[in-house]
Write an enzyme that holds these catalytic residues in place. Structure first.
Site, PDB file in Angstrom:
ATOM      1  N   ARG A  14      21.294  -7.699  -0.398  1.00 23.14           N
ATOM      2  CA  ARG A  14      21.603  -8.721  -1.403  1.00 23.14           C
ATOM      3  C   ARG A  14      23.114  -8.859  -1.618  1.00 23.14           C
ATOM      4  NH1 ARG A  14      19.485  -4.028  -3.238  1.00 23.14           N
ATOM      5  NH2 ARG A  14      20.823  -2.867  -4.639  1.00 23.14           N
ATOM      6  N   HIS A  22      10.464  -0.309   4.147  1.00 24.05           N
ATOM      7  CA  HIS A  22      10.993  -1.168   3.092  1.00 24.05           C
ATOM      8  C   HIS A  22      12.464  -1.427   3.388  1.00 24.05           C
ATOM      9  CE1 HIS A  22      13.652  -1.048  -0.522  1.00 24.05           C
ATOM     10  NE2 HIS A  22      12.946  -2.103  -0.831  1.00 24.05           N
ATOM     11  N   SER A  35      14.104  -9.081   0.624  1.00 28.17           N
ATOM     12  CA  SER A  35      13.411  -7.849   0.277  1.00 28.17           C
ATOM     13  C   SER A  35      12.105  -7.822   1.055  1.00 28.17           C
ATOM     14  CB  SER A  35      13.141  -7.868  -1.227  1.00 28.17           C
ATOM     15  OG  SER A  35      12.291  -6.819  -1.584  1.00 28.17           O
ATOM     16  N   ARG A  93       8.114 -13.642 -12.502  1.00 33.66           N
ATOM     17  CA  ARG A  93       7.059 -13.984 -11.536  1.00 33.66           C
ATOM     18  C   ARG A  93       6.494 -12.666 -11.018  1.00 33.66           C
ATOM     19  NH1 ARG A  93       6.354 -15.579  -5.868  1.00 33.66           N
ATOM     20  NH2 ARG A  93       4.674 -17.101  -5.853  1.00 33.66           N
ATOM     21  N   GLY A 147       8.402 -13.678 -18.750  1.00 33.30           N
ATOM     22  CA  GLY A 147       8.454 -14.862 -17.894  1.00 33.30           C
ATOM     23  C   GLY A 147       8.706 -14.561 -16.436  1.00 33.30           C
ATOM     24  N   ASN A 205      15.970  -4.110   1.877  1.00 29.80           N
ATOM     25  CA  ASN A 205      16.397  -4.999   0.810  1.00 29.80           C
ATOM     26  C   ASN A 205      17.910  -5.155   0.944  1.00 29.80           C
ATOM     27  OD1 ASN A 205      17.007  -6.164  -1.693  1.00 29.80           O
ATOM     28  ND2 ASN A 205      16.638  -4.265  -2.830  1.00 29.80           N
TER      29      ASN A 205
END
Lengths: 420, 420
Positions: free
Chosen positions: B225, B221, B207, B380, B378, B223
């Site tokens: 996957r 941009h 990304s 990041r 939780g 990305n």
């Protein structure tokens, strides 16, 4: 000049003196006129019929009381350009839908008092800000709009002044039929006494945010609002339901404990005069609400927050809300006066800009009113996003040096304190 | 040095040569070291046990394929500080949970190929950006993390370079047991062939986003996957389900039609080599996805967007994705070279900053991956918000002068065009 604007001018004769527009459009030192903008705003008339999805969203509004604030910005189908210096019209007779006339309004004493209050507060607060700016400083840019179904609003925005990067004080006064979808959701929230209908509603609110240039001077936000319903075919002077909401919070980039204490003590005094239980309850509610959850930080050092307040006669709550609104200048102006001329470094400014980034994150990601506004078709987006700072910054993995003033602020944002 | 970091160093011996960390931490011209930050990141070890709510969110991930991207950032329970210049470890043997060992991985040819691809692309793209920056320009700041359940990631971020205000290229490679909640949601989406279990999963993604200083040079941009599942107790070399997602889009502040044409033509060539139906379909999907709905504007001039792609053998889709990823430099670098030294005014810069504000609005309000990441306990957060620009601006009621270059851009954002 378009038809609706002619109507507005006509209806402005109904105004009380204290709602006269003081400001017109006065450019600040760096705020330049823009003729294309003027034209665009003067001609911004959107179709007046609501789509089914708009109706649905109207209904969804009532799902949480806070959204009434956002709802105020909806379906503002007539806008006046900034060249119009006439006073904003009264919402009690919709200038564009004369056939509805008085039938769509409430006639309670409280609605009149609340309307007067938000109009007066807007003047008081903008006057105090312009005094801080000084004679050569920024002036408020004012524009207003009319909601075809019944309602008016006025935005006062000051940009790139001497003291303030951006300051905005909005009021909205809505008087119209209560949409059935909204009532349905209120009933789903187990609101009592609104199982009949149809109802007329009245909403009045003030919302403000101020972002100073100097990183030592904190940002402030406040918002006070009132909502009531009367039976359309019943006594328009007796609400079948009514409640208040609001609050204020302070967002420093650098922590001066005495400022946080002053801010909290001033609003605590306003609370204590009405109920000693108010401040502790609303202070905690504020810490819980202004939580930038994904950062594990509160937005600032808090203040108070309350919603759906109807725990005693409306007259008594009104006096409380009046005292809260009336405290804004006293809460904030002495702090700005102390900080606005303090020396600061480029690094201080960068840290302030990073904190402004967090402010943007809270408002766009977590603030219920903003989220609701953004999801609403036909919303007046500039009113919804007026609270955003002029400038903001995001640095990857920025972490303040241990023991630094920046780290000291973060500590307080991560673990809210009792200030008074 | 903490225990987990020792493990990481040990496991780094498993690395292939092309995954060596080229960058370490090299400050750019204005990017200052911060010793407190270094310490904070080196010691950032969060508890390894997942809460029920984390499990729930893990499950919710599968509700939309796009969230796999955001999911990659989750539960990264060990972080390496920026002083660690060792290569990032292989995810195939989790250094911290040796008891799981190979049992939690897939062993498909595709997972190896995709892992190599994203690692290679990260190097290619960061190298190309540093070449644009020149020998005295900004360098990428690199940090990496290890997911305790199996997985690694590496972020490369360049801030305040000569050409780029901010540029980031992230990769994530996850190999672990597939959470049951995630599978449940996949089944709810009517995914076939995953009604047994338990499964192991593999996810690899890259990304990137780049925000240049010069307002004439656009933001980009991209990305890409890949996701696959194998039966834990079956053949680890044969996925029972797998798919690809990704895309690229260009966000100019000033419209140079030839740049939009070049960007689209380059990615169209990559698409056409695999299926002439891809480009028109994915171009429209991109226009629909990057829609700043509350503004009635697209984020930029588009590109392509696709998700859940599994319409042909994975090998063939891989070749398509490889060509897309391999096009990034060719799509973007020639445009930046043309624009990065163009003269511009303070007004041009302000307009760029306003457009950056819209970029922030899209990412925080509408981007599904970001929204999912922000809602994930939780997470990041610095990886999720890496895409935000260094600086942004919001002016109240800004409307460009009719016929101006700014108005010309808006026209295209409001009415997406066919560029090729």
């Amino acid at each position: 000049m378009s038809g609706p604007m002619t109507h507005i001018t006509a209806s402005s004769r109904l105004l009380a003196t204290n709602s006269r527009c003081r400001y017109g459009w006065s450019p600040g030192p760096q705020f330049k006129p823009n003729s294309a903008r003027t034209r665009a705003m003067a001609s911004a008339v959107t179709p007046s019929s609501k789509t089914p999805s708009q109706q649905a969203v109207l209904g969804a509004t009532a799902a949480f009381g806070l959204s009434v604030g956002a709802w105020l910005y909806m379906n503002q189908t007539k806008q006046r350009g900034i060249e119009c210096e006439a006073a904003i019209p009264s919402p009690r007779i919709s200038p564009d839908v004369p056939s509805k006339g008085e039938t769509t309004t409430t006639e309670t004493e409280m609605s009149r008092k609340m309307e007067q209050l938000v109009r007066r507060l807007q003047q008081e607060i903008t006057t105090a800000v312009e005094e801080l700016e000084g004679p050569d400083g920024g002036k408020f840019f004012r524009d207003s709009w009319v909601r075809e179904e019944g309602g008016v609003g006025a935005s006062c925005v000051l940009q790139e002044g001497k003291v303030f990067e951006k300051a905005g004080v909005n009021i909205s006064i809505i008087a119209s039929k209560a949409p059935e979808g909204m009532l349905k959701h209120m009933r789903a929230r187990k609101r009592q006494g609104i199982d009949k209908g149809p109802y007329n509603m009245f909403v009045a609110g003030i919302s403000l945010v101020m972002h100073p240039h100097n990183p030592m001077a904190p940002t402030v936000h406040a918002n006070y609002r009132y909502f009531e319903l009367v039976e359309e075919n019943g006594d328009h002077s007796k609400p079948v339901a009514s409640w208040f909401g609001g609050g204020c919070d302070l967002t420093p980039s650098y922590l001066f404990e005495e400022d946080a204490v002053h801010f909290h003590q001033t609003i605590k005094n306003a609370c204590d005069a009405h109920d000693p239980a108010y401040y502790p309850k609303f202070k905690k509610w504020c810490d819980d609400y202004f939580d930038v959850k994904h950062r594990g930080e509160r937005r600032g050092v808090g203040g108070i927050f309350f919603d759906d307040l109807e725990d005693r006669p409306a007259d008594e709550i009104f006096e409380f809300v009046k005292d809260c609104g009336g405290s804004v200048v006293q809460q904030y102006v002495p702090i700005v006066k102390k900080r606005m001329n303090m020396p600061y470094t480029e690094e201080n400014k960068k840290w302030q800009q990073l904190r402004r980034g967090r402010y943007v994150e809270f408002n766009l990601v977590h603030d219920r009113g903003t989220k609701f506004g953004l999801a609403t078709p036909g919303v007046r987006i500039e009113s919804v996003l007026m609270s955003l700072p002029l400038t903001a910054r995001w640095e990857y993995c920025h972490t303040p040096v241990e023991g630094s003033p920046e780290a000291k602020l973060l500590e307080v944002l991560r673990n809210p304190r009792e200030w008074v």
